[in-house]
Structure formats: C-alpha cells, structure tokens
Scaffold this active site. Sequence first.
Site, mmCIF file in Angstrom:
data_model
loop_
_atom_site.group_PDB
_atom_site.id
_atom_site.type_symbol
_atom_site.label_atom_id
_atom_site.label_comp_id
_atom_site.label_asym_id
_atom_site.label_seq_id
_atom_site.Cartn_x
_atom_site.Cartn_y
_atom_site.Cartn_z
ATOM 1 N N THR A 279 0.865 -1.186 0.000
ATOM 2 C CA THR A 279 0.000 0.000 0.000
ATOM 3 C C THR A 279 0.899 1.233 0.000
ATOM 4 O OG1 THR A 279 -1.660 -1.217 1.251
ATOM 5 C CG2 THR A 279 -1.875 1.184 1.195
ATOM 6 N N LYS B 176 -7.226 2.152 -2.972
ATOM 7 C CA LYS B 176 -6.736 1.438 -1.781
ATOM 8 C C LYS B 176 -6.594 2.396 -0.597
ATOM 9 C CE LYS B 176 -4.838 -1.485 1.014
ATOM 10 N NZ LYS B 176 -5.704 -2.373 1.805
ATOM 11 N N LYS C 224 0.553 4.836 8.687
ATOM 12 C CA LYS C 224 1.150 5.159 7.377
ATOM 13 C C LYS C 224 0.067 5.358 6.323
ATOM 14 C CE LYS C 224 1.978 1.692 4.926
ATOM 15 N NZ LYS C 224 1.427 0.865 3.858
HETATM 16 P P1 NAP Z 1 4.673 -6.636 7.836
HETATM 17 O O1 NAP Z 1 4.273 -7.947 8.363
HETATM 18 O O2 NAP Z 1 5.156 -5.603 8.800
HETATM 19 O O3 NAP Z 1 5.768 -6.844 6.682
HETATM 20 C C1 NAP Z 1 6.473 -5.741 6.177
HETATM 21 C C2 NAP Z 1 7.519 -6.212 5.190
HETATM 22 O O4 NAP Z 1 8.339 -5.071 4.827
HETATM 23 C C3 NAP Z 1 8.465 -7.258 5.781
HETATM 24 O O5 NAP Z 1 8.932 -8.091 4.753
HETATM 25 C C4 NAP Z 1 9.597 -6.371 6.301
HETATM 26 O O6 NAP Z 1 10.827 -7.038 6.460
HETATM 27 C C5 NAP Z 1 9.691 -5.373 5.172
HETATM 28 N N1 NAP Z 1 10.423 -4.198 5.614
HETATM 29 C C6 NAP Z 1 10.065 -3.296 6.563
HETATM 30 N N2 NAP Z 1 11.014 -2.333 6.685
HETATM 31 C C7 NAP Z 1 12.009 -2.674 5.825
HETATM 32 C C8 NAP Z 1 13.247 -2.082 5.473
HETATM 33 N N3 NAP Z 1 13.665 -0.940 6.036
HETATM 34 N N4 NAP Z 1 14.011 -2.687 4.521
HETATM 35 C C9 NAP Z 1 13.588 -3.822 3.926
HETATM 36 N N5 NAP Z 1 12.414 -4.449 4.202
HETATM 37 C C10 NAP Z 1 11.632 -3.863 5.144
HETATM 38 O O7 NAP Z 1 3.475 -5.939 7.034
HETATM 39 P P2 NAP Z 1 2.313 -6.599 6.145
HETATM 40 O O8 NAP Z 1 1.074 -6.624 6.964
HETATM 41 O O9 NAP Z 1 2.804 -7.814 5.468
HETATM 42 O O10 NAP Z 1 2.122 -5.425 5.081
HETATM 43 C C11 NAP Z 1 2.884 -5.322 3.874
HETATM 44 C C12 NAP Z 1 2.198 -4.277 2.994
HETATM 45 O O11 NAP Z 1 0.852 -4.704 2.716
HETATM 46 C C13 NAP Z 1 2.081 -2.892 3.628
HETATM 47 O O12 NAP Z 1 2.203 -1.912 2.638
HETATM 48 C C14 NAP Z 1 0.663 -2.913 4.197
HETATM 49 O O13 NAP Z 1 0.152 -1.599 4.371
HETATM 50 C C15 NAP Z 1 -0.064 -3.707 3.145
HETATM 51 N N6 NAP Z 1 -1.287 -4.401 3.560
HETATM 52 C C16 NAP Z 1 -1.367 -5.057 4.752
HETATM 53 C C17 NAP Z 1 -2.552 -5.700 5.088
HETATM 54 C C18 NAP Z 1 -2.727 -6.432 6.404
HETATM 55 O O14 NAP Z 1 -3.886 -6.639 6.797
HETATM 56 N N7 NAP Z 1 -1.679 -6.869 7.087
HETATM 57 C C19 NAP Z 1 -3.640 -5.703 4.206
HETATM 58 C C20 NAP Z 1 -3.508 -5.051 2.971
HETATM 59 C C21 NAP Z 1 -2.322 -4.407 2.670
HETATM 60 P P3 NAP Z 1 11.218 -7.686 7.889
HETATM 61 O O15 NAP Z 1 10.537 -9.004 7.928
HETATM 62 O O16 NAP Z 1 12.698 -7.769 7.835
HETATM 63 O O17 NAP Z 1 10.712 -6.731 8.947
#
Ligand code: NAP
Length: 290
Positions: free
Chosen positions: A98, A173, A241
Amino acid sequence: MTNRKIAVLGLGLMGGGMARQLLAAGFDVTVWNRSTDKATALGQAGARIAATPADAATGADVVVAMLADDDVSRNVWTGENGALAAMAPGAIAIESSTLTGDWVFDLARQAAAQGVGFLEAPVTGSRDQAAQGTLRFLVGGEADSIATARPAFDAMGSALVHLGPVGSAATVKLANNFLCGVQAASLAEAIALFEKHGLDVEQAVSILFDGAPASPMVKGVGRRMLDRDYAPHFLVPLMAKDLGYAAQALSDVGIRPSIAQAARQRFLDADGAGEGQRDIAAIVEPLRKV
Ligand code: NAP
C-alpha cells in the site's frame, strides 16, 4: 505453465502467505526478505532464498513486492542491489504494497524505461486472506500485463479489479484504508466510553454490531478489542502510514484531511504507547488508560 519463475520480495504477514500460495500452485518461487528468519521458513517450504532483491529478480518472469511503505519499496526496487535493474525486458514487476500514487507512478516510469511491464496491485483482505489465497487485487496498469501475470494473481487471490492506469489502484486502496482506519479509531473511542461509564460492554457493543455502524471492520476489530486479542493481522504503524498517505492524497486535490489526520493520531498515539508490534485493535489500549 507460463510465467513459472516468480520472485517475492517481502515476507511479512501478507507476503509470507502470498509466497506460500504461489508455491502451492506450483510456481518456481524465489524469495527475499530483510530478516532472514522469515526467508528461511519459506525455504523450508520449497522456495529458493535470494541474498538480495537483485538476486531474487534475476531470471524471474514476474517479481511481486509486498513491503512496508514508499521508502522501503523505493529502496528494494531501485536502491543498491535493487530488483528493477536486474529484471529482463518483458518481465513483469508487480507492486502490491500500500503506497502513494506518486511513488508507484515514478516506479512505473522507471520500469517502462527498461522495457519491464509494471502493475500496481494493492490488496484488500488481511493476514488470513493472504494465507488462504483469497485476496482481492486492485490493479492499475496495462491490460496486457495483467493477462500475462494472471496465473500468479489467480494463485494469490480470488478476485482482481482493473481500476485503470497506474495510480488508480493506489487512490482506491488509500480511500479503502482511510475508511477502515476511521472506523477502527471511532470504535476504539466508543468502547473506551462504554467502559468508563461502567456499562455492560458486550451488550452496548452488540447495538453497534447489529445496527447501522456494523461493517466487517467494526465487527472484526471490535471483537478483538473486546477480547484484548492483539495478535497481528495488520500492524498499528502501517495503518498510521496509510492514513498519512490518504491525508496527503486528499490535500493534493484541495480537500482538508481533518478526519484522516484525527484518525491517524489515534494510531500514532498507540504506536508511541508501545503498541507498534500489535494488531490495529490495540489502539483502544491507550484510551482505556486515560
Ligand atoms: P509486515 O508484516 O510488517 O511486513 C512488512 C515487510 O516489509 C516485511 O517483509 C519487512 O521485512 C519489510 N520491511 C520493513 N522495513 C524494511 C526495510 N527498512 N528494509 C527492507 N524491508 C523492510 O506488514 P504486512 O502486513 O505484510 O504489510 C505489507 C504491505 O501490505 C504494507 O504496505 C501494508 O500496508 C499492506 N497491507 C497489509 C494488510 C494487512 O492486513 N496486514 C492488508 C492489505 C495491505 P522484515 O521481515 O525484515 O521486517
């Protein structure tokens, strides 16, 4: 199967489930993640583990990213050892995080400059839908690229909506999460209000769950607030965010983003109070303590 070789960049709550669904569908999957523990788990499930985004993207037909925010996406695609420069002409880059419309538009331009197809494809659905392969992809980009990448989308999701050119899906989104964030923030305030009045909170909340305010967000997050179940589906700082990006999008078209900013403050407060590694339902906790 066409487009067999797929790289997944980012194996968090969402990307981990998406990579597993691609493996289950028989794709040849390479993964990269900043923290190696999550990549190791996917390696045990059959994925090849890459040392860098560039390594993951080399030779891939499709590269899918599911990363935290604009800064991370920019670095992983176009920074040192970034994925984009390693992609072959004709391959497809899919950015599912997102993000702001400004950044995905810039990334699409850079992809086009090297002959790489580009789709923005943020999702609705959360951790459980990612794990089950039932995400809904909101897609901006060319229909040809969607057709080429269709088998990968089908493995990771159960629906795809083509919203228009690159940037369209980011707008929809961010509006989606703007409404979700506002609902969660107002519900947290209502639950804290009921508790402070000493009401039977289950009974009071049932009026909301059974009435006009009921939505999947209100009912799902509300239940977790009542149960104090903060195992992460969607982390507190990521909603902050999204509300920040939504506020910027509103400002860009001249709408004062008062509601997005007020809701965002609830998530920032919770993050500041130590709830940053918990589910968005935890935004009720600082309000319980006032
Ligand atoms: P998450 O579990 O926090 O995963 C975040 C990912 O980004 C992990 O692979 C993390 O790596 C990586 N990351 C964070 N900071 C980084 C950095 N400085 N350098 C390299 N990699 C980094 O979040 P998520 O829920 O999967 O969400 C991922 C995306 O999908 C976001 O944009 C979120 O807004 C969107 N989204 C989430 C949901 C939901 O319900 N969870 C639904 C729709 C969309 P590490 O493992 O090393 O921390």
